[in-house]
Design an enzyme around this catalytic site. Structure first.
Site, PDB file in Angstrom:
ATOM      1  N   GLY A 232      -2.129 -13.363  -9.554  1.00 18.90           N
ATOM      2  CA  GLY A 232      -2.804 -12.163  -9.048  1.00 18.90           C
ATOM      3  C   GLY A 232      -3.085 -11.203 -10.190  1.00 18.90           C
TER       4      GLY A 232
ATOM      5  N   GLY B 214       2.554 -13.698 -14.032  1.00 12.17           N
ATOM      6  CA  GLY B 214       3.834 -13.403 -13.392  1.00 12.17           C
ATOM      7  C   GLY B 214       4.699 -14.641 -13.245  1.00 12.17           C
TER       8      GLY B 214
ATOM      9  N   GLY C 184       4.683 -17.311 -11.276  1.00 11.76           N
ATOM     10  CA  GLY C 184       4.005 -18.614 -11.214  1.00 11.76           C
ATOM     11  C   GLY C 184       3.533 -19.051 -12.593  1.00 11.76           C
TER      12      GLY C 184
ATOM     13  CG  ASP D  47       4.998  -7.596  -6.995  1.00 12.65           C
ATOM     14  OD1 ASP D  47       4.295  -6.712  -6.481  1.00 12.65           O
ATOM     15  OD2 ASP D  47       4.793  -8.815  -6.827  1.00 12.65           O
TER      16      ASP D  47
ATOM     17  NE  ARG E 149      -1.194  12.551  13.728  1.00  7.43           N
ATOM     18  CZ  ARG E 149      -2.512  12.532  13.735  1.00  7.43           C
ATOM     19  NH1 ARG E 149      -3.166  12.440  12.613  1.00  7.43           N
ATOM     20  NH2 ARG E 149      -3.170  12.586  14.875  1.00  7.43           N
TER      21      ARG E 149
ATOM     22  N   GLY F 285       4.964  -5.321  -3.414  1.00  2.00           N
ATOM     23  CA  GLY F 285       6.221  -5.537  -4.128  1.00  2.00           C
ATOM     24  C   GLY F 285       6.858  -6.882  -3.848  1.00  2.00           C
TER      25      GLY F 285
ATOM     26  CG  LEU G 224      -6.638   1.128  -2.272  1.00  2.00           C
ATOM     27  CD1 LEU G 224      -6.221   2.332  -1.451  1.00  2.00           C
ATOM     28  CD2 LEU G 224      -7.854   1.470  -3.136  1.00  2.00           C
ATOM     29  CD  GLN G 225       0.380  -0.731  -3.259  1.00  2.00           C
ATOM     30  OE1 GLN G 225       1.562  -0.497  -3.383  1.00  2.00           O
ATOM     31  NE2 GLN G 225      -0.099  -1.486  -2.288  1.00  2.00           N
ATOM     32  NE  ARG G 226      -3.286  -7.937  -7.429  1.00  3.02           N
ATOM     33  CZ  ARG G 226      -3.274  -8.959  -6.578  1.00  3.02           C
ATOM     34  NH1 ARG G 226      -2.272  -9.079  -5.718  1.00  3.02           N
ATOM     35  NH2 ARG G 226      -4.222  -9.849  -6.585  1.00  3.02           N
TER      36      ARG G 226
HETATM   37  O1  F6P Z   1       2.495 -10.072  -6.781  1.00  2.00           O
HETATM   38  C1  F6P Z   1       1.527  -9.083  -6.700  1.00  2.00           C
HETATM   39  C2  F6P Z   1       1.101  -8.888  -5.263  1.00  2.00           C
HETATM   40  O2  F6P Z   1       0.136  -7.849  -5.226  1.00  2.00           O
HETATM   41  C3  F6P Z   1       2.239  -8.615  -4.296  1.00  2.00           C
HETATM   42  O3  F6P Z   1       2.723  -7.301  -4.365  1.00  2.00           O
HETATM   43  C4  F6P Z   1       1.594  -8.980  -2.983  1.00  2.00           C
HETATM   44  O4  F6P Z   1       2.551  -9.395  -2.029  1.00  2.00           O
HETATM   45  C5  F6P Z   1       0.713 -10.147  -3.370  1.00  2.00           C
HETATM   46  O5  F6P Z   1       0.499 -10.074  -4.765  1.00  2.00           O
HETATM   47  C6  F6P Z   1      -0.612 -10.170  -2.661  1.00  2.00           C
HETATM   48  O6  F6P Z   1      -1.250 -11.348  -2.999  1.00  2.00           O
HETATM   49  P1  F6P Z   1      -2.798 -11.640  -2.687  1.00  2.00           P
HETATM   50  O7  F6P Z   1      -3.609 -10.831  -3.655  1.00  2.00           O
HETATM   51  O8  F6P Z   1      -2.918 -13.085  -2.942  1.00  2.00           O
HETATM   52  O9  F6P Z   1      -3.041 -11.221  -1.272  1.00  2.00           O
END
Ligand code: F6P
Length: 364
Positions: free
Chosen positions: A16, A119, A121, A144, A179, A187, A289-291
């Site tokens: 990823g 990572g 893998g 993560d 709320r 993660g 969004l976090q990536r």
């Molecule tokens: O390992 C990074 C990560 O973004 C994890 O936090 C998440 O569970 C996973 O990859 C999501 O994977 P994909 O992009 O294949 O949906």
């Protein structure tokens, strides 16, 4: 192979994506070209690119100008495909001939060593190829932060920053409406993003995979906050968090292409809280969004140090290693010591203690 015998190295990004991949590629290319006069070949689509010569791109310093701050990867990436591991013998590639093909391909192309950015893998694949004779240095990437052998992986700081600023925004709307806002962060099986972003954004409840939770303490925290003028509660939940005696939730309910996709815990939690407290409860899943986006300055510097060190390690013949951050130093860790294991949040570590000390509910 010693530095003077090396002429050409390859670089690839696998698994990823994470913010900072391009910053590592840039540092590898510039260091290899300027300091060692080596040629650098970009291998597209991760290890898949080692099976097909159309997937090679020569990288000069000019090609990597202007990519330091750019998210994603100019080389593309894949989540396994041909390089999958056997279900019966998880330490071995399902098709070992793939490794031989990749190694032969590198020989044919004159690629003397590889920098593999990825990572868990990627580390497993790199370890397999290195054992069979292909010199590789790995660079630890993942938002993560769950890789052993390094204090931080690159991408984590950016993901954390994105999650923290998103939670800051959710705070104001939660406060306006009194709320309960449940925010699901990534993660995988560890709670690093949830804990850091939760503490960094002043969340009132943080749920992580390392600490199974029950709903009761969360309801108590919400009730306690009802005594305040601003009667809202921010709950940060890691995608891999699970209720005591329960199970992790999967977005797709099963394995997809060998990878399990987590997700759904925020929705589940909303169904458990709704009707049991005097508030509307809403969930937000931050997801990919976090990536995305441009790496933070901290990640850019870490990536640059990692990329440069990966090249130096190849020059010193110290392959089979992963570059790592230990305290303030960049070091090398042997891949066999860290492969296929995971760095979890220590149950009684200072982060968890700090959160408890501040009265943050961890659900236990
Ligand atoms: O390992 C990074 C990560 O973004 C994890 O936090 C998440 O569970 C996973 O990859 C999501 O994977 P994909 O992009 O294949 O949906």
């Amino acid at each position: 192979m010693t530095a003077h015998k090396i002429k050409k190295i390859g670089v690839l990004t696998s698994g990823g994506d994470a913010p900072g991949l391009n910053a590592v590629i840039r540092a590898v290319v510039i260091t290899a070209s300027r300091q060692y006069d080596w040629e650098v070949i970009g291998i597209n689509d991760g290890f898949e690119g080692l099976l097909d010569e159309c997937k090679l791109t020569p990288l000069s310093i000019e090609e990597v100008t202007n990519i330091l701050q750019v998210g994603g990867t100019i080389l593309g990436t894949t989540n396994r495909r041909h390089f999958v591991f056997s279900k019966e013998h998880p330490e071995e590639l399902a098709d070992p001939t793939i490794a031989d093909q990749a190694i032969q391909f590198c020989k044919d192309q004159g690629i003397d060593a590889l920098v593999a950015i990825g990572g868990d893998g990627t580390l497993r694949i790199s370890h397999e190829l290195e054992k069979r004779g292909l010199p590789i240095v790995s660079v630890p990437k993942t938002i993560d932060n769950d890789l052993l052998g390094t204090d931080y992986t690159f991408g984590f700081d950016t993901a954390l920053s994105t999650a923290t600023s998103a939670i800051d925004k959710l705070r104001t709307t939660a406060e306006s409406h009194n709320r309960v806002m449940v925010v699901e962060v990534m993660g995988r099986d560890t709670g690093w993003i949830a804990l850091y972003a939760g503490i960094g954004s002043g969340a009132h409840v943080i749920l992580i995979p390392e600490i199974p939770f029950t709903v009761e303490p969360i309801l108590k925290q919400i009730e306690w906050r009802d005594g305040f003028k601003a009667k809202f509660t921010l709950v940060v939940v890691a995608e891999g968090a699970m209720p005591e005696g329960g199970e992790v939730l999967y977005r797709y309910g099963s394995e997809e292409g060998g990878m399990i996709r987590l997700g759904g815990i925020a929705r589940w939690l909303v169904t458990q809280l709704e009707g049991k407290c005097n508030h509307d409860v809403r969930e937000v899943v931050l997801g990919h969004l976090q990536r995305g986006g441009s790496p933070t300055a901290t990640d850019r510097v870490l990536c640059t140090r990692f990329g440069a060190e990966a090249v130096h390690l190849i020059a010193q013949g110290r392959t089979g290693t992963m570059v790592s951050l230990r305290g303030t130093s960049i070091e090398a860790t042997e891949v066999w010591k860290v492969v296929a294991r995971q760095k979890s949040v220590p149950y009684n570590g200072d982060l968890v203690q700090t959160a408890r000390g501040l009265g943050i509910c961890l659900g236990d």
